[in-house]
Design a protein around this motif. Structure first.
Motif, PDB file in Angstrom:
ATOM      1  N   ARG A 171      -5.182 -12.668  19.498  1.00  0.00           N
ATOM      2  CA  ARG A 171      -4.003 -11.875  19.113  1.00  0.00           C
ATOM      3  C   ARG A 171      -4.462 -10.781  18.173  1.00  0.00           C
ATOM      4  O   ARG A 171      -5.328 -11.003  17.330  1.00  0.00           O
ATOM      5  N   LYS A 172      -3.822  -9.620  18.270  1.00  0.00           N
ATOM      6  CA  LYS A 172      -4.137  -8.511  17.364  1.00  0.00           C
ATOM      7  C   LYS A 172      -3.053  -8.460  16.312  1.00  0.00           C
ATOM      8  O   LYS A 172      -1.886  -8.262  16.650  1.00  0.00           O
ATOM      9  N   LEU A 173      -3.426  -8.649  15.064  1.00  0.00           N
ATOM     10  CA  LEU A 173      -2.415  -8.621  14.008  1.00  0.00           C
ATOM     11  C   LEU A 173      -2.500  -7.309  13.229  1.00  0.00           C
ATOM     12  O   LEU A 173      -3.604  -6.857  12.898  1.00  0.00           O
ATOM     13  N   THR A 174      -1.366  -6.734  12.932  1.00  0.00           N
ATOM     14  CA  THR A 174      -1.349  -5.458  12.204  1.00  0.00           C
ATOM     15  C   THR A 174      -0.587  -5.595  10.882  1.00  0.00           C
ATOM     16  O   THR A 174       0.219  -6.507  10.717  1.00  0.00           O
ATOM     17  N   ASN A 175      -0.848  -4.673   9.988  1.00  0.00           N
ATOM     18  CA  ASN A 175      -0.168  -4.678   8.680  1.00  0.00           C
ATOM     19  C   ASN A 175       1.205  -4.030   8.774  1.00  0.00           C
ATOM     20  O   ASN A 175       1.468  -3.237   9.684  1.00  0.00           O
ATOM     21  N   GLN A 176       2.047  -4.336   7.798  1.00  0.00           N
ATOM     22  CA  GLN A 176       3.331  -3.636   7.643  1.00  0.00           C
ATOM     23  C   GLN A 176       3.316  -3.000   6.260  1.00  0.00           C
ATOM     24  O   GLN A 176       2.965  -3.668   5.284  1.00  0.00           O
ATOM     25  N   TRP A 177       3.706  -1.759   6.171  1.00  0.00           N
ATOM     26  CA  TRP A 177       3.678  -1.058   4.883  1.00  0.00           C
ATOM     27  C   TRP A 177       5.061  -0.588   4.478  1.00  0.00           C
ATOM     28  O   TRP A 177       5.784  -0.008   5.277  1.00  0.00           O
ATOM     29  N   PRO A 178       5.432  -0.797   3.216  1.00  0.00           N
ATOM     30  CA  PRO A 178       6.745  -0.315   2.751  1.00  0.00           C
ATOM     31  C   PRO A 178       6.711   1.192   2.499  1.00  0.00           C
ATOM     32  O   PRO A 178       5.646   1.754   2.217  1.00  0.00           O
ATOM     33  N   GLN A 179       7.854   1.828   2.596  1.00  0.00           N
ATOM     34  CA  GLN A 179       7.984   3.259   2.264  1.00  0.00           C
ATOM     35  C   GLN A 179       7.815   3.457   0.755  1.00  0.00           C
ATOM     36  O   GLN A 179       7.299   4.461   0.316  1.00  0.00           O
ATOM     37  N   ASN A 180       8.299   2.475   0.012  1.00  0.00           N
ATOM     38  CA  ASN A 180       8.279   2.565  -1.450  1.00  0.00           C
ATOM     39  C   ASN A 180       7.615   1.352  -2.047  1.00  0.00           C
ATOM     40  O   ASN A 180       7.734   0.277  -1.483  1.00  0.00           O
ATOM     41  N   PRO A 181       6.994   1.468  -3.222  1.00  0.00           N
ATOM     42  CA  PRO A 181       6.785   2.695  -3.995  1.00  0.00           C
ATOM     43  C   PRO A 181       5.834   3.674  -3.280  1.00  0.00           C
ATOM     44  O   PRO A 181       5.034   3.263  -2.460  1.00  0.00           O
ATOM     45  N   PRO A 182       5.954   4.983  -3.621  1.00  0.00           N
ATOM     46  CA  PRO A 182       5.079   5.986  -3.006  1.00  0.00           C
ATOM     47  C   PRO A 182       3.610   5.661  -3.294  1.00  0.00           C
ATOM     48  O   PRO A 182       3.315   5.061  -4.335  1.00  0.00           O
ATOM     49  N   GLN A 183       2.738   6.033  -2.422  1.00  0.00           N
ATOM     50  CA  GLN A 183       1.287   5.822  -2.587  1.00  0.00           C
ATOM     51  C   GLN A 183       0.881   4.354  -2.517  1.00  0.00           C
ATOM     52  O   GLN A 183      -0.241   3.990  -2.842  1.00  0.00           O
ATOM     53  N   PHE A 184       1.805   3.495  -2.103  1.00  0.00           N
ATOM     54  CA  PHE A 184       1.504   2.059  -2.075  1.00  0.00           C
ATOM     55  C   PHE A 184       0.340   1.782  -1.124  1.00  0.00           C
ATOM     56  O   PHE A 184      -0.675   1.192  -1.502  1.00  0.00           O
ATOM     57  N   ARG A 185       0.474   2.228   0.119  1.00  0.00           N
ATOM     58  CA  ARG A 185      -0.556   1.935   1.117  1.00  0.00           C
ATOM     59  C   ARG A 185      -1.918   2.502   0.726  1.00  0.00           C
ATOM     60  O   ARG A 185      -2.928   1.804   0.775  1.00  0.00           O
ATOM     61  N   GLU A 186      -1.939   3.773   0.318  1.00  0.00           N
ATOM     62  CA  GLU A 186      -3.216   4.433  -0.015  1.00  0.00           C
ATOM     63  C   GLU A 186      -3.911   3.685  -1.153  1.00  0.00           C
ATOM     64  O   GLU A 186      -5.115   3.445  -1.107  1.00  0.00           O
ATOM     65  N   THR A 187      -3.125   3.329  -2.172  1.00  0.00           N
ATOM     66  CA  THR A 187      -3.726   2.663  -3.329  1.00  0.00           C
ATOM     67  C   THR A 187      -4.215   1.267  -2.944  1.00  0.00           C
ATOM     68  O   THR A 187      -5.283   0.836  -3.364  1.00  0.00           O
ATOM     69  N   CYS A 188      -3.421   0.574  -2.137  1.00  0.00           N
ATOM     70  CA  CYS A 188      -3.837  -0.769  -1.686  1.00  0.00           C
ATOM     71  C   CYS A 188      -5.155  -0.686  -0.921  1.00  0.00           C
ATOM     72  O   CYS A 188      -6.057  -1.506  -1.128  1.00  0.00           O
ATOM     73  N   GLU A 189      -5.266   0.299  -0.036  1.00  0.00           N
ATOM     74  CA  GLU A 189      -6.480   0.388   0.784  1.00  0.00           C
ATOM     75  C   GLU A 189      -7.698   0.763  -0.061  1.00  0.00           C
ATOM     76  O   GLU A 189      -8.795   0.255   0.155  1.00  0.00           O
ATOM     77  N   GLU A 190      -7.463   1.623  -1.043  1.00  0.00           N
ATOM     78  CA  GLU A 190      -8.562   2.015  -1.931  1.00  0.00           C
ATOM     79  C   GLU A 190      -9.019   0.807  -2.769  1.00  0.00           C
ATOM     80  O   GLU A 190     -10.215   0.537  -2.924  1.00  0.00           O
ATOM     81  N   TYR A 191      -8.060   0.069  -3.270  1.00  0.00           N
ATOM     82  CA  TYR A 191      -8.375  -1.094  -4.092  1.00  0.00           C
ATOM     83  C   TYR A 191      -9.092  -2.171  -3.266  1.00  0.00           C
ATOM     84  O   TYR A 191     -10.076  -2.774  -3.717  1.00  0.00           O
ATOM     85  N   ALA A 192      -8.605  -2.395  -2.059  1.00  0.00           N
ATOM     86  CA  ALA A 192      -9.208  -3.426  -1.197  1.00  0.00           C
ATOM     87  C   ALA A 192     -10.698  -3.136  -0.968  1.00  0.00           C
ATOM     88  O   ALA A 192     -11.520  -4.051  -0.959  1.00  0.00           O
ATOM     89  N   LYS A 193     -11.052  -1.856  -0.795  1.00  0.00           N
ATOM     90  CA  LYS A 193     -12.471  -1.510  -0.590  1.00  0.00           C
ATOM     91  C   LYS A 193     -13.304  -1.885  -1.806  1.00  0.00           C
ATOM     92  O   LYS A 193     -14.436  -2.333  -1.687  1.00  0.00           O
ATOM     93  N   GLU A 194     -12.744  -1.679  -2.984  1.00  0.00           N
ATOM     94  CA  GLU A 194     -13.490  -1.992  -4.214  1.00  0.00           C
ATOM     95  C   GLU A 194     -13.668  -3.496  -4.412  1.00  0.00           C
ATOM     96  O   GLU A 194     -14.741  -3.943  -4.774  1.00  0.00           O
ATOM     97  N   VAL A 195     -12.608  -4.277  -4.183  1.00  0.00           N
ATOM     98  CA  VAL A 195     -12.786  -5.744  -4.342  1.00  0.00           C
ATOM     99  C   VAL A 195     -13.677  -6.301  -3.245  1.00  0.00           C
ATOM    100  O   VAL A 195     -14.402  -7.271  -3.467  1.00  0.00           O
ATOM    101  N   GLU A 196     -13.644  -5.679  -2.084  1.00  0.00           N
ATOM    102  CA  GLU A 196     -14.535  -6.133  -1.002  1.00  0.00           C
ATOM    103  C   GLU A 196     -15.998  -5.948  -1.422  1.00  0.00           C
ATOM    104  O   GLU A 196     -16.843  -6.810  -1.189  1.00  0.00           O
ATOM    105  N   LYS A 197     -16.284  -4.808  -2.075  1.00  0.00           N
ATOM    106  CA  LYS A 197     -17.660  -4.568  -2.564  1.00  0.00           C
ATOM    107  C   LYS A 197     -18.087  -5.666  -3.526  1.00  0.00           C
ATOM    108  O   LYS A 197     -19.190  -6.182  -3.476  1.00  0.00           O
ATOM    109  N   LEU A 198     -17.169  -6.007  -4.432  1.00  0.00           N
ATOM    110  CA  LEU A 198     -17.465  -7.071  -5.396  1.00  0.00           C
ATOM    111  C   LEU A 198     -17.668  -8.406  -4.668  1.00  0.00           C
ATOM    112  O   LEU A 198     -18.584  -9.175  -5.001  1.00  0.00           O
ATOM    113  N   ALA A 199     -16.852  -8.662  -3.656  1.00  0.00           N
ATOM    114  CA  ALA A 199     -16.981  -9.921  -2.906  1.00  0.00           C
ATOM    115  C   ALA A 199     -18.358 -10.006  -2.232  1.00  0.00           C
ATOM    116  O   ALA A 199     -19.011 -11.051  -2.261  1.00  0.00           O
ATOM    117  N   PHE A 200     -18.829  -8.894  -1.644  1.00  0.00           N
ATOM    118  CA  PHE A 200     -20.168  -8.907  -1.018  1.00  0.00           C
ATOM    119  C   PHE A 200     -21.265  -9.101  -2.063  1.00  0.00           C
ATOM    120  O   PHE A 200     -22.241  -9.799  -1.830  1.00  0.00           O
TER     121      PHE A 200
END
Ligand code: OGA
Ligand code: NI
Length: 346
Positions: A137-166
């Motif tokens: 199955r292909k699972l996709t994310n759902q993103w809220p309209q608000n607060p503004p910049q939510f998705r962009e900030t989440c994706e930026e943050y996820a990359k940083e914690v992923e680096k720490l996890a590696f």
């Protein structure tokens, strides 16, 4: 979340002890490069914590503090919205990522609300529509309209914690005497996800839990907690519940089921839970570092031998993941799948 109905009430033996022993000894490990210490020495410090506790904290971890602060503010802004706004991205059987306020752990409802998103969009997992079903199955994310910049900030943050996890994964691998990149290949097509937890004040914190006792599933979890406190872990040596004290700017790291199996119980995946309180809301942001769906999880050949035979049977990560997540939606009649079910009988 209003009143405490019976679905939240823990069995007497699992109710929290609100006066908690502070965790003496869960170490805070400094990850900064220091000429005074080799990478192997750092790895061995981490290895000791993985054996003894399955939990430790890290400081000087490299995740930008400003970004972490922004994420924490956005989480609060998201949960502060009216329920009808949050349910626009409500999780369901088709979209397992998004907002959810009735998660159950071990069949008792948690006093919390969450928002989840996968690191990889889409993420592939077994469909499991019937026992022989091998399709994905292909699972996709759902993103809220608000607060503004939510998705962009989440994706930026996820990359940083992923680096720490590696970074931590490599140190753990070195601590086992293995090449630093031994585990990296398991995370191609990873099923990792990031979660925002919001624990509102609870009218009867002595009866309920923010999250019931559980072990995390994957390789490791990188958790940001605010200053309120409430996370408790079961001490490996004697099973006593102890608190993980909030340390400013640190991340709490804990090992999951997969790491315990890979290391044949040398390293520990501790049971933990979240105690709530009647005054303060609490926020936390765990990153669950999970392998790809195709990965077969079993004790490593490099670790097992005649004296230390494998303690677990091999299992497929994707199936384990998909089966565990099924129980999130409703109270189930049967016990959820656990790694103990793969233990080789002695
Ligand atoms: C979890 C968890 C701990 C916390 O979400 O799996 O254990 O402190 N959270 O919120
Ligand atoms: Ni957890």
């Amino acid at each position: 979340m209003g009143a405490l109905d019976t679905t939240f009430i823990q069995e007497a033996e699992h109710r929290p002890n609100l006066k908690m022993v502070e965790a003496e000894g869960v170490p805070s490990i400094d990850l900064s490069d220091s000429p005074a210490r080799t990478r192997e020495e750092l790895a061995s410090e981490i290895g000791d914590a993985c054996k003894k506790w399955g939990f430790f904290q890290v400081i000087n971890h490299g995740v930008p503090l400003g970004l972490r602060k922004r994420i924490e503010e956005l989480a609060k802004e998201f949960f502060d919205q009216p329920l009808e706004e949050k349910t626009k991205v409500k999780r369901d059987e088709v979209h397992p990522m998004g907002f959810h306020d009735s998660e159950h752990t071990k069949n008792v409802r948690d006093w919390k609300e969450v928002f989840d998103f996968f690191l990889q969009d889409p993420t592939l997992i077994p469909a499991l529509s019937h026992p022989e079903d091998k399709s994905l199955r292909k699972l996709t994310n759902q993103w809220p309209q608000n607060p503004p910049q939510f998705r962009e900030t989440c994706e930026e943050y996820a990359k940083e914690v992923e680096k720490l996890a590696f970074k931590l994964l490599e140190l753990i691998s070195l601590s086992l005497g293995l090449p630093a990149d031994k585990f990296n290949g398991y995370f191609k097509e990873q099923t990792s996800f990031l979660r925002f937890n919001h624990y509102p004040p609870c009218p009867q914190p002595e009866l309920a839990l923010g999250v019931g006792r559980h072990k995390d599933g994957g390789a490791l979890t990188v958790l940001s907690q605010d200053s309120v406190g409430g996370l408790q872990i079961q001490r490996r040596s004697d099973g006593e519940w102890i608190s993980i004290r909030p340390v400013p700017d640190a991340y709490v790291i804990n090992l999951g089921n997969a790491m315990q199996v890979w290391t044949n119980d040398l390293y520990w995946s501790a049971e933990h839970r979240v105690v709530v309180n009647s005054e303060k809301e609490r926020f936390s942001v765990p990153f669950f570092f999970f392998p790809g769906h195709h990965v077969s999880v079993k004790p490593l050949d490099e670790i097992t031998n005649e004296e230390n035979p494998p303690k677990y049977k091999e299992f497929n990560w994707g199936v384990f993941f998909a089966m565990r997540n099924r129980s999130d939606y409703k109270k189930q009649e049967v016990e959820n799948i656990q790694i103990e079910h793969f233990k080789v009988s002695e």
